[in-house]
Design a protein around this motif. Sequence first.
Motif, PDB file in Angstrom:
ATOM      1  N   ILE A  30      27.056  49.716  59.318  1.00 41.96           N
ATOM      2  CA  ILE A  30      26.803  48.471  58.436  1.00 41.96           C
ATOM      3  C   ILE A  30      25.418  48.327  58.239  1.00 41.96           C
ATOM      4  CG2 ILE A  30      27.379  46.189  57.960  1.00 41.96           C
ATOM      5  CD1 ILE A  30      30.162  46.701  59.389  1.00 41.96           C
ATOM      6  N   LEU A  81      34.112  53.259  58.478  1.00 42.43           N
ATOM      7  CA  LEU A  81      34.256  52.543  59.826  1.00 42.43           C
ATOM      8  C   LEU A  81      35.548  52.967  60.683  1.00 42.43           C
ATOM      9  CD1 LEU A  81      32.971  49.083  59.017  1.00 42.43           C
ATOM     10  CD2 LEU A  81      31.621  51.092  59.618  1.00 42.43           C
ATOM     11  N   VAL A  91      26.781  41.128  58.868  1.00 49.16           N
ATOM     12  CA  VAL A  91      28.323  41.629  58.702  1.00 49.16           C
ATOM     13  C   VAL A  91      28.678  41.483  60.019  1.00 49.16           C
ATOM     14  CG1 VAL A  91      29.872  43.210  57.948  1.00 49.16           C
ATOM     15  CG2 VAL A  91      27.735  42.795  56.874  1.00 49.16           C
ATOM     16  N   ARG A 151      28.880  48.468  64.040  1.00 49.77           N
ATOM     17  CA  ARG A 151      27.672  47.557  63.458  1.00 49.77           C
ATOM     18  C   ARG A 151      26.639  48.189  63.095  1.00 49.77           C
ATOM     19  NH1 ARG A 151      28.746  43.995  69.107  1.00 49.77           N
ATOM     20  NH2 ARG A 151      30.147  42.433  67.943  1.00 49.77           N
ATOM     21  N   ILE A 174      30.844  38.810  55.538  1.00 46.98           N
ATOM     22  CA  ILE A 174      29.280  39.085  55.013  1.00 46.98           C
ATOM     23  C   ILE A 174      28.606  37.731  54.771  1.00 46.98           C
ATOM     24  CG2 ILE A 174      28.351  40.338  53.159  1.00 46.98           C
ATOM     25  CD1 ILE A 174      30.748  41.886  52.956  1.00 46.98           C
ATOM     26  N   VAL A 181      31.523  52.029  53.530  1.00 45.85           N
ATOM     27  CA  VAL A 181      31.028  52.587  54.566  1.00 45.85           C
ATOM     28  C   VAL A 181      32.394  52.825  55.485  1.00 45.85           C
ATOM     29  CG1 VAL A 181      29.552  51.969  56.554  1.00 45.85           C
ATOM     30  CG2 VAL A 181      28.760  50.802  54.419  1.00 45.85           C
ATOM     31  N   ILE A 201      30.958  47.144  50.592  1.00 44.34           N
ATOM     32  CA  ILE A 201      29.982  45.998  50.653  1.00 44.34           C
ATOM     33  C   ILE A 201      29.451  46.249  49.251  1.00 44.34           C
ATOM     34  CG2 ILE A 201      28.111  45.028  51.635  1.00 44.34           C
ATOM     35  CD1 ILE A 201      28.845  46.363  54.130  1.00 44.34           C
TER      36      ILE A 201
END
Length: 552
Positions: free
Chosen positions: A130, A118, A145, A127, A87, A116, A110
């Motif tokens: 995020i 994933l 990220v 992607r 990050i 999140v 985060i």
Amino acid sequence: MNTHHLKKLLIVLLTFTMIGEPILLLAQSSRSRSRQQRSDQRQDKGAEGREDQLGLGIEVRWIGKIAYDAVIASGKYIVGPGDTFVILVDNGEEPQAAEALIGAEGKLVIPYVGAVQLAGLSLTQARESIQDAVKGRFRHLDITVSLARLRSFPVNIIGQVKYPGAYMIEGAEQVSELINKAGGLLEKPAGRASKRNIQVQRLSNTGVPETTERQADLAMWQVSGDVSLNPFLLDGDQVFVPTIEDSVGISGAVHRPGIHEYMPGDRVADLITMAGGFLGDAETATAELLRISREKGTEQRIRIDLTADAEDGSSDAFRLKANDKLHVEVQEKWVTIVGEVYFPGSYLLGNGLKLDELIRKAGGFTADASLDQSTVIRKVEFAGAVKGPAQLQSVSRGNLTPAQRTYLAMKTQQAPGRLPVDFVALFERGDISQNIPLKDGDVVRIPRDIPSVLVNGFVITPGAIPFNTGYSIKNYIERAGGFNEQAKKDGIYVIQASTGNWIKAAKVQKIFPGDTIFVDGKKPVHRWRLFRETLVVLTQVATLVIAIGSIR
């Protein structure tokens, strides 16, 4: 966002890195950690390593370009627990970075954004998720990220391998690497593993194969290098290696004749590729296909025109069937080089092979090579009614015209088919006009450099005279004993060693090693035959006179 909030964000990120990540890492097995360390030491394709690519104290996993293009850049990589992201927060002053690990539940936490989900998403989808989450909270702060390190994940391999089971895939590995981990494919007598129909299956949430989206054709991959034929593995894959079902055969002018595994849709060109290509000149290749129908008990022979248009049914796009047998023939064309080169012998005549390229293939000239006397001999057949040397030799020399005697002497001195190539001009002066294209059956002769001049013809002692830079044509003839009685002193020729051309002596300015000086002869006078013919004429005249006198 003010500076106070930014500092709080960075503190939370660093705290997460220092406390949260070690806790998650401790949950991994010692076996997984040791395999990860071995992976760090591997090199080249499929080998991952770590590198501080950002210059911020963050270790980033690196992989080979092939794996990057196929897995990362394509966005096909499946994200899951254990993947590490970086990050990066840029506030316009100095960028700050920290690592975040996807947890066991598949979430990336985060700070100030939230968790999140994933796991199970492709890298492209991860992607997007995020970015959507970050933009929803921080519209005026640049936060990036990105994936830093790839995790290890298990993939099952079943079927015709020595040790079927689950193996850890470290980052990005291909089907062939998993097969090697499983001990390799089973071969006779233990089994008959397929190399061309290896299935990469996707497992459902319950572990049941749902689809076979990809296949591995390792036999074709080995000869073509097409990466798509040896796909990279993803989390959730299972590899199944079946047994060989059908085969086709190939024989003749190919590098690897024999039996090859058949795949539906194979073409004649595919079979030739698996056999390593043509052994000889591909432009002259022809093929015949033997098609056996076991059901009907029939055989069919099909002539394959490998140069035909792809739309033609007889072209190399012709589709094969199981148990077909292909025989390939090639008209091999060769040139031969002998003498003072490092690797004399016969060489396959490729498209547009020229003289200088042949010399390079043969390793170049040795120190003893004589370029002045080097020649190219070509098979030539002359048509027409002109008498050749064999016919002229059967004729009495006294009945030959001067032109025929000169021609006979030239043909007996000169090798038939000799081309007028000046090796000195080509290889010492760079005259590319002498760099002739070679043809089938050409013979290139590079003799040893023996500095001498041959004096032949109507001289007293014909032979080779040691070369002397100060000698003229007259000096060489004198060394050969001078002219004999039948010598024609204005019939002196110089046969150039480099080209084989005949030149009148008066036009030659310099003699070179290997040249030949030929002295022509006069037309011989046969005195006894002249006396005999004269006596016959006189007798006939006397008889006529006597006959006239008796009439009176």
